[in-house]
Write an enzyme that holds these catalytic residues in place. Structure first.
Site, PDB file in Angstrom:
ATOM      1  N   GLU A 208      95.859  62.714  37.922  1.00 45.19           N
ATOM      2  CA  GLU A 208      96.838  63.480  38.681  1.00 45.19           C
ATOM      3  C   GLU A 208      96.169  64.267  39.801  1.00 45.19           C
ATOM      4  O   GLU A 208      96.725  64.399  40.889  1.00 45.19           O
ATOM      5  CB  GLU A 208      97.594  64.444  37.742  1.00 45.19           C
ATOM      6  CG  GLU A 208      98.745  65.202  38.410  1.00 45.19           C
ATOM      7  CD  GLU A 208      98.323  66.498  39.086  1.00 45.19           C
ATOM      8  OE1 GLU A 208      99.124  67.031  39.871  1.00 45.19           O
ATOM      9  OE2 GLU A 208      97.196  66.980  38.856  1.00 45.19           O
ATOM     10  N   GLU A 209      94.970  64.773  39.537  1.00 43.48           N
ATOM     11  CA  GLU A 209      94.356  65.715  40.465  1.00 43.48           C
ATOM     12  C   GLU A 209      93.997  65.107  41.816  1.00 43.48           C
ATOM     13  O   GLU A 209      94.166  65.744  42.846  1.00 43.48           O
ATOM     14  CB  GLU A 209      93.092  66.332  39.838  1.00 43.48           C
ATOM     15  CG  GLU A 209      93.357  67.254  38.661  1.00 43.48           C
ATOM     16  CD  GLU A 209      94.082  68.543  39.046  1.00 43.48           C
ATOM     17  OE1 GLU A 209      94.481  68.691  40.221  1.00 43.48           O
ATOM     18  OE2 GLU A 209      94.256  69.394  38.171  1.00 43.48           O
TER      19      GLU A 209
ATOM     20  N   ASP B 272     102.598  71.052  33.249  1.00 49.76           N
ATOM     21  CA  ASP B 272     101.450  71.110  34.156  1.00 49.76           C
ATOM     22  C   ASP B 272     101.490  72.402  34.961  1.00 49.76           C
ATOM     23  O   ASP B 272     101.333  72.395  36.175  1.00 49.76           O
ATOM     24  CB  ASP B 272     101.447  69.892  35.085  1.00 49.76           C
ATOM     25  CG  ASP B 272     100.193  69.843  35.963  1.00 49.76           C
ATOM     26  OD1 ASP B 272      99.208  70.523  35.629  1.00 49.76           O
ATOM     27  OD2 ASP B 272     100.213  69.137  36.992  1.00 49.76           O
TER      28      ASP B 272
ATOM     29  N   HIS C  36      91.912  75.205  39.432  1.00 47.22           N
ATOM     30  CA  HIS C  36      90.866  74.441  40.133  1.00 47.22           C
ATOM     31  C   HIS C  36      89.565  75.224  40.317  1.00 47.22           C
ATOM     32  O   HIS C  36      88.788  74.934  41.233  1.00 47.22           O
ATOM     33  CB  HIS C  36      91.359  73.975  41.506  1.00 47.22           C
ATOM     34  CG  HIS C  36      92.510  73.030  41.464  1.00 47.22           C
ATOM     35  ND1 HIS C  36      93.107  72.528  42.600  1.00 47.22           N
ATOM     36  CD2 HIS C  36      93.182  72.478  40.422  1.00 47.22           C
ATOM     37  CE1 HIS C  36      94.094  71.716  42.275  1.00 47.22           C
ATOM     38  NE2 HIS C  36      94.163  71.676  40.945  1.00 47.22           N
TER      39      HIS C  36
END
Length: 467
Positions: free
Chosen positions: A328-329, A356, A426
């Site tokens: 996904e990232e 998420d 992140h």
């Protein structure tokens, strides 16, 4: 006699409705009790975070996460568990990044940076150039090539602190991270530096994906994120001394795509097995921390939904799947592959729920669905009130379930409290110690409760137009 019969029928219907409401209340209570007293999500997350760590697509750690989660799903006694192959990008950060700004020859101040995901490396000896500060991509055209060429563009638009939803604040400035390098290169910039997507002032730089679009490889410029405190210091210094130089060094590299997997498990429906409901999160994460909030929490909560269903002896009418999406990232390959396979097999997906948004206290859900289905959800509000779940809103669902969208499916996203999410998003401090066990368990129970209600009552099908 006729009035009496109608009255008896009415009372009978009321009695049935009351009995069903009581049954739903009992079922939700059992789900929450099981999650809070015998939950497995926190233990699973402990292993993912502390034994495996950051799980960037294409890495050894990502493969270990695939193997571990499949093993855990196998242990739950599901009807089927399998791996779905998917090709994913492989980007490697390399050695630790280093940066400083120079106010005069030999006088330097170090600042924390990290390479943005997908960035090219700096030249071997690093990159040193003058800076031009902008508040967003739209400022590039105003400045023009004359003022940008040969310089490092410093994007310094902060997240809007007045937005109560921090995801709204994030979406308001993330374009400078995602497209900043691609756009700055058009004006002759030699590199870009982007203020981290973080509302807090700290020394953690936050990574995230970038896109070069169709920029030729030889024209791609290196991109890095700077911490919010670093950005404040750099901006203040630049205003006092516009001639300062900035230096940074990073050795990141893109390798050929490699094979990875979505991890899938299911409980077959007892009455409508061809109606598929899914719950999921993304198994990959960035490499700076261990990905506990983004999205280890969503992964283990989704696994826990199926465990809770099994543990409480509930026999679902519809097929319920957990899908742990890969990539996904920095690519969304897992979500796209799952939807592609589902459509090729003509599978009938009626509901999809994604987690998420971190493992914080659950507040409710957002829904991408028809008016009829949203009204149905609103009718369940009283069932969630005892658990302090109050937010049922129209909006997005999740990046990985989005590709399944059609006119029939109900897409949903778990919405935890968002105020602390971007403190960790992140960044190096997205770690297990920042996840609260009880909040994580409450989120899993809340997801399982919504799955139970949609399984019990089904989705509202769109009316067919005659003619």
């Amino acid at each position: 006699m006729k009035k009496k019969a109608i009255l008896l029928l009415f009372l009978g219907v009321i009695g049935l409705l009351s009995a069903q409401i009581n049954k739903d209340q009992e079922q939700l209570r059992a789900i929450y009790d099981q999650a809070l007293t015998n939950g497995k999500a926190y233990d699973w997350l402990n292993y993912l975070s502390n034994q495996i760590g950051g799980r960037l697509s294409g890495s050894v750690q990502a493969q270990h996460a695939v193997e571990y989660t499949k093993k855990q799903l196998d242990s739950l006694g599901l009807d089927r568990v399998w791996l779905q192959p998917v090709m994913v990008p492989k980007w490697v950060r390399g050695t630790a990044e280093f940066a400083y700004f120079e106010t005069q020859p030999g006088l330097t101040t170090n600042v924390p940076i990290c390479a943005l995901g997908g960035s090219v490396a700096t030249p071997d000896g690093g990159l040193k150039a003058a800076l031009v500060e902008v508040q967003g991509i739209e400022d590039l055209e105003k400045l023009g090539k004359e003022k940008i060429e040969g310089k490092i563009v410093f994007y310094n638009r902060p997240m809007d602190p007045t937005q109560i939803s921090t995801f709204t604040a994030y979406s308001g400035c993330v374009d400078q991270r995602y497209a900043g390098a691609m756009e700055a290169a058009k004006y002759g910039a030699v590199g870009v530096l982007v203020r981290s997507m973080n509302l807090r002032l700290d020394d953690y730089p936050h990574t995230g994906s970038i896109s070069y679009g169709d920029t030729p490889a030889e024209n791609r410029i290196p991109a890095a994120a700077i911490s919010t405190k670093g950005a404040e210091l750099l901006s203040a210094t630049l205003k006092l001394n516009p001639s300062i130089k900035f230096y940074f060094h990073q050795t990141c590299k893109v390798f050929p795509d490699t094979e990875s997997y979505n991890v899938i498990g299911e409980i077959k429906g007892s009455e409508f097995p061809d109606e598929i409901m899914i719950v999921g999160g993304h198994l990959d994460s960035w490499d700076l921390g261990d990905g506990s909030h983004d999205d280890g929490a969503g992964v283990v909560q989704s696994m826990e939904v199926l465990r809770l269903i099994k543990a409480n002896g509930y026999k679902p009418k519809r097929t319920i799947r957990v899908v742990l999406f890969m990539n996904e990232e920095n690519g969304l390959r897992g979500g796209n592959k799952y939807a592609e396979v589902a459509k090729s097999k003509k599978e009938n997906h009626v509901f999809a729920l994604e987690s998420d948004a971190g493992g914080f206290t659950p507040r409710g859900f957002s829904f991408d669905c028809s008016d009829a289905n949203f009204n149905q959800v609103k009718s369940w509000e009283s069932l969630f009130e005892p658990y302090l779940i109050h937010m049922f809103v129209r909006g997005g669902s999740g990046a990985d379930v989005g590709p399944l969208k059609d006119e029939n499916i109900v897409l949903a996203g778990l919405r935890p409290d968002s105020q602390r999410y971007f403190d960790h998003h992140h960044a190096e401090n997205d770690t297990f110690e920042h996840v609260n066990k009880r909040e994580l368990e409450l989120g899993a129970a809340t997801m399982a409760s919504l799955v139970y209600l949609f399984d019990t009552y089904g989705t509202v099908k769109p009316a067919k137009i005659k003619g």
